[in-house]
Enzyme design. Structure first.
Site, PDB file in Angstrom:
ATOM      1  N   GLY A  61     -84.050 -99.836  11.561  1.00 60.65           N
ATOM      2  CA  GLY A  61     -83.900-100.911  12.534  1.00 60.65           C
ATOM      3  C   GLY A  61     -84.854-102.065  12.328  1.00 60.65           C
ATOM      4  O   GLY A  61     -84.798-103.059  13.060  1.00 60.65           O
ATOM      5  N   GLN A  62     -85.729-101.958  11.337  1.00 62.55           N
ATOM      6  CA  GLN A  62     -86.684-103.049  11.095  1.00 62.55           C
ATOM      7  C   GLN A  62     -85.932-104.324  10.738  1.00 62.55           C
ATOM      8  O   GLN A  62     -84.946-104.288   9.992  1.00 62.55           O
ATOM      9  CB  GLN A  62     -87.619-102.693   9.947  1.00 62.55           C
ATOM     10  CG  GLN A  62     -88.646-101.637  10.300  1.00 62.55           C
ATOM     11  CD  GLN A  62     -89.545-101.342   9.100  1.00 62.55           C
ATOM     12  OE1 GLN A  62     -90.214-102.229   8.586  1.00 62.55           O
ATOM     13  NE2 GLN A  62     -89.530-100.099   8.662  1.00 62.55           N
ATOM     14  N   GLY A  63     -86.445-105.446  11.222  1.00 62.42           N
ATOM     15  CA  GLY A  63     -85.790-106.738  11.034  1.00 62.42           C
ATOM     16  C   GLY A  63     -85.378-106.990   9.600  1.00 62.42           C
ATOM     17  O   GLY A  63     -84.264-107.427   9.325  1.00 62.42           O
ATOM     18  N   ARG A  64     -86.265-106.653   8.683  1.00 63.28           N
ATOM     19  CA  ARG A  64     -85.975-106.990   7.274  1.00 63.28           C
ATOM     20  C   ARG A  64     -84.847-106.149   6.681  1.00 63.28           C
ATOM     21  O   ARG A  64     -84.335-106.462   5.625  1.00 63.28           O
ATOM     22  CB  ARG A  64     -87.246-106.830   6.441  1.00 63.28           C
ATOM     23  CG  ARG A  64     -87.633-105.391   6.170  1.00 63.28           C
ATOM     24  CD  ARG A  64     -88.967-105.269   5.482  1.00 63.28           C
ATOM     25  NE  ARG A  64     -89.986-104.900   6.467  1.00 63.28           N
ATOM     26  CZ  ARG A  64     -91.056-104.184   6.186  1.00 63.28           C
ATOM     27  NH1 ARG A  64     -91.286-103.824   4.965  1.00 63.28           N
ATOM     28  NH2 ARG A  64     -91.912-103.857   7.139  1.00 63.28           N
TER      29      ARG A  64
END
Ligand code: GTP
Ligand code: MG
Length: 171
Positions: A61-64
């Site tokens: 789920g990390q933005g990147r």
């Protein structure tokens, strides 16, 4: 014996919401990881219910890494979307990601079931599943079956109810 029907499910939601912890709890105890670290990219996991054999794309789920999600939408036959009910500051970000998902051409016109976990219900400042549902405007989802369950993935609470619902949608 009878071979269980195979179903691909995408597990989506912001980083730290509890996706990997949930999937880990659904696996047989001898296959469960002892400690869970933030997912890099994604991880493919498997678990079974009485009638189905699920292959889960446990996405980071990390933005990147969120731009990876859409590459798997076509394959997904069901979605598990996890929300950290105590993360009030990022509820709007979770809603943005959900809206982007729902408007994607590979998702938009498909009657694909979506199971929401309002996770971390054990935390004192957690919002109720009803409140999470309101903030995400889930009642606006008219063309897909959806269901929201409050869960505590660390203790495994609420998960079975959700998976039972999902199984009923697919059968
Ligand atoms: P990414 O892989 O980075 O996208 O995160 P994730 O959604 O997979 O979250 P993960 O399962 O790694 O859990 C993040 C943290 O939240 C871990 O420290 C978990 O132990 C904790 N956690 C997960 N579910 C719950 C819950 O229901 N209650 C509480 N109190 N903590 C939880
Ligand atoms: Mg993870």
């Amino acid at each position: 014996g009878l071979k269980k029907k195979e179903v691909n499910v995408l597990c989506l939601g912001l980083d730290n919401s509890g996706k990997t912890t949930i999937i880990n709890q659904l696996k047989p105890s001898n296959a469960q990881a002892q400690d869970i670290v933030p997912t890099i990219g994604f991880s493919i996991e498997k678990f079974k219910t009485s009638s189905l054999s699920f292959t889960v794309f446990d996405m980071s789920g990390q933005g990147r890494y969120r731009n990876l999600w859409e590459h798997y939408y076509k394959e997904g036959q069901a979605i598990i979307f996890v929300i950290d009910s105590s993360d009030k500051l990022r509820m709007v970000v979770a809603k943005e990601e959900l809206d982007t998902l729902l408007n994607h051409p590979d998702v938009k016109h498909r009657r694909i079931p979506i199971l929401f976990f309002a996770n971390k219900m054990d935390l004192r400042d957690a919002l109720s599943s009803v409140k999470v549902s309101q903030l995400l405007c889930l009642e606006n989802i008219k063309d897909k079956p959806w269901h929201i369950c409050a869960s505590n993935a660390v203790q495994g609470e609420g998960l079975q109810e959700g998976v039972d619902w999902l199984q009923d949608q697919i059968r």
